[in-house]
Design a protein around this motif. Structure first.
Motif: not given
Length: 462
Positions: A59-81
């Motif tokens: 899969t393409d993870p960029s569609k479902w989340g991101r990693v900030d410059d400080d290294g924090t990893a986020w995932v998108k859900t229907s309730d938000g990140e």
């Protein structure tokens, strides 16, 4: 989360290494007949599993989340990140790929569960594993379509009972088919035991049935035991019947051996006989008895036949030698008879001198008998020439007798008298004016005249 050295630290619910793919549950065992492609296609079209298998892809993870410059990893859900972890082992793109791969691992586990469910592998265990994996998703340190995985896991759990029922139905169908096959094999074995007399072919078939029997699994224990007892009983009955047949055959062959030994003794006793015609007839009778005696055990039968034939050959060789010696003695007789025929054939001419021919023939016959026998191969020719002379004389004598036969002459004279009578009657009728009676008397006279001429012609032609 990260370790102290800056690498990513797995969060709760981290997926482990994917397990090996499950084996297909319906693969035939060694020795079982394999279903044809058409049958497999037909079965697949009528028993399609309600939960399709989703083949995992990257899969393409960029569609479902991101990693900030400080290294924090986020995932998108229907309730938000929400934060799923921290990446300190490289740049943000590498971190995003890392958490995407972790999601792909989870997706692979889900796909394996779907495959297990579709294959009919223990549905209850599959459901338990799906529920356990679903509980880890809210805290899983991954970036991807987590809600899509959750939906797939719910579908697995929902369809597990249906899959269990489907697997049970398939198992029952297989058990029924295997039971029917064993019943057919048992019935065939019983028929062989009761009817077959092709002992080798039937024995081979019973062994083939046993080999196939061992490959058929999944039959109810009690039913299987009952069917096995039927097959075993049939095989034992066949073996008893076959044993009785060969025991009787052995007795018959022993009796044949005894009888043929007696015939050999009798043939050996006759082998020295010089009563050629009578002994040859006895040997023919012995040969008929030999054929009617039946077969002895193979080795004994061959040895006895050599013994019988040897005695027979001794007799017939002696007879042939005696016949050859006799024929040599008779060769001179044949020459003498040829000379007799050459001398008498010109003298025997019954057409010109019947009495002289008769006298010459009697003299020839007396001298012929005095000469004696001739070789068999010359007998037909010489006797034929003598018979021809005898026939000529006999025919000439018969012809002379018919020419002087008083009865034939008297019969011709009687016919002439009848002609004269009917001609006289015709003349009287004509004088009396009875034309019709005259014609009738003349017709009768004509008929008797023809008969008289025929009788006179027969006498004059002889």
């Amino acid at each position: 989360m990260t370790h102290s050295n800056g690498t990513a630290k797995p969060g709760p619910g981290t997926a482990g290494r994917p397990s090996p793919a499950p084996k297909p549950g319906n693969r035939p065992k060694p020795g079982e007949p394999h279903p044809s492609p058409a049958a497999m296609k037909s079965a697949g079209s009528t028993t399609e599993h309600p939960h399709p298998v989703v083949v995992p892809t990257t899969t393409d993870p960029s569609k479902w989340g991101r990693v900030d410059d400080d290294g924090t990893a986020w995932v998108k859900t229907s309730d938000g990140e929400r934060i799923v972890g921290s990446w300190q082992a490289g740049n943000a793109a590498e971190g995003l790929a890392h958490f995407g791969r972790r999601f792909d691992d989870l997706a692979t586990e889900v796909a394996l569960l779907e495959a297990r469910l579709a294959a009919g592998t223990d549905a209850r265990k599959t459901k338990t594993a799906a529920l356990a994996l679903a509980e880890t998703l809210p805290t899983a340190a991954v970036i991807g379509d987590i809600e899509g995985l959750a939906a797939r896991l719910r579908a697995i759990a929902e369809h597990s009972e249906e899959a269990a029922a489907h697997a049970k139905e398939e198992k029952e169908r297989t058990r029924h088919e295997h039971t029917e096959r064993k019943e057919a094999l048992a019935a065939e074995a019983e028929q062989i035991a009761a009817e077959s007399t092709q002992w080798k072919a039937a024995g081979d078939r019973l062994r083939e049935i046993l080999d196939e029997w061992k490959t058929i699994r999944g039959v109810d224990r009690k039913v299987d035991d009952a069917l096995w007892r039927r097959y075993s009983k049939a095989r034992e009955a066949f073996n008893r019947r076959r044993g009785a047949h060969f025991a009787e055959l052995d007795r018959e062959r022993a009796a044949a051996k005894t009888r043929k030994e007696e015939l050999c003794v009798r043939a050996e006793e006759l082998s020295g006989s010089t009563d050629w015609p009578a002994t040859a007839a006895v040997f023919r009778e012995l040969l008929v008895e030999w054929k009617n005696a039946g077969r002895a055990p193979r080795e004994a039968d061959e040895a006895l036949w050599r013994r019988f034939k040897s005695a027979q050959d001794v007799f017939f060789a002696a007879r042939n030698a005696a016949a050859s010696e006799r024929d040599a003695e008779f060769a001179d007789n044949a020459t003498a008879k040829e000379e007799l025929l050459a001398g008498y054939e010109p003298l025997i001419d019954p057409d010109s001198d019947l009495e002289g021919a008769r006298t010459a023939l009697r003299d020839l016959q007396e001298r012929w008998d005095a000469v004696g026998k001739v070789p068999r191969e010359r007998m037909h020719d010489l006797e034929g020439r003598l018979r021809a002379l005898e026939k000529r004389v006999r025919q000439a004598a018969d012809a002379q007798w018919r020419r002087t036969d008083p009865e034939a002459l008297a019969r011709a004279a009687q016919f002439r008298e009848r002609v004269a009578q009917f001609e006289e009657q015709a003349a009287k009728a004509e004088a009396a004016g009875k034309t019709r009676d005259a014609e009738k008397a003349l017709e009768q006279a004509r008929q008797w005249r023809e008969w008289a001429e025929a009788a006179e012609g027969a006498v004059s032609n002889l």
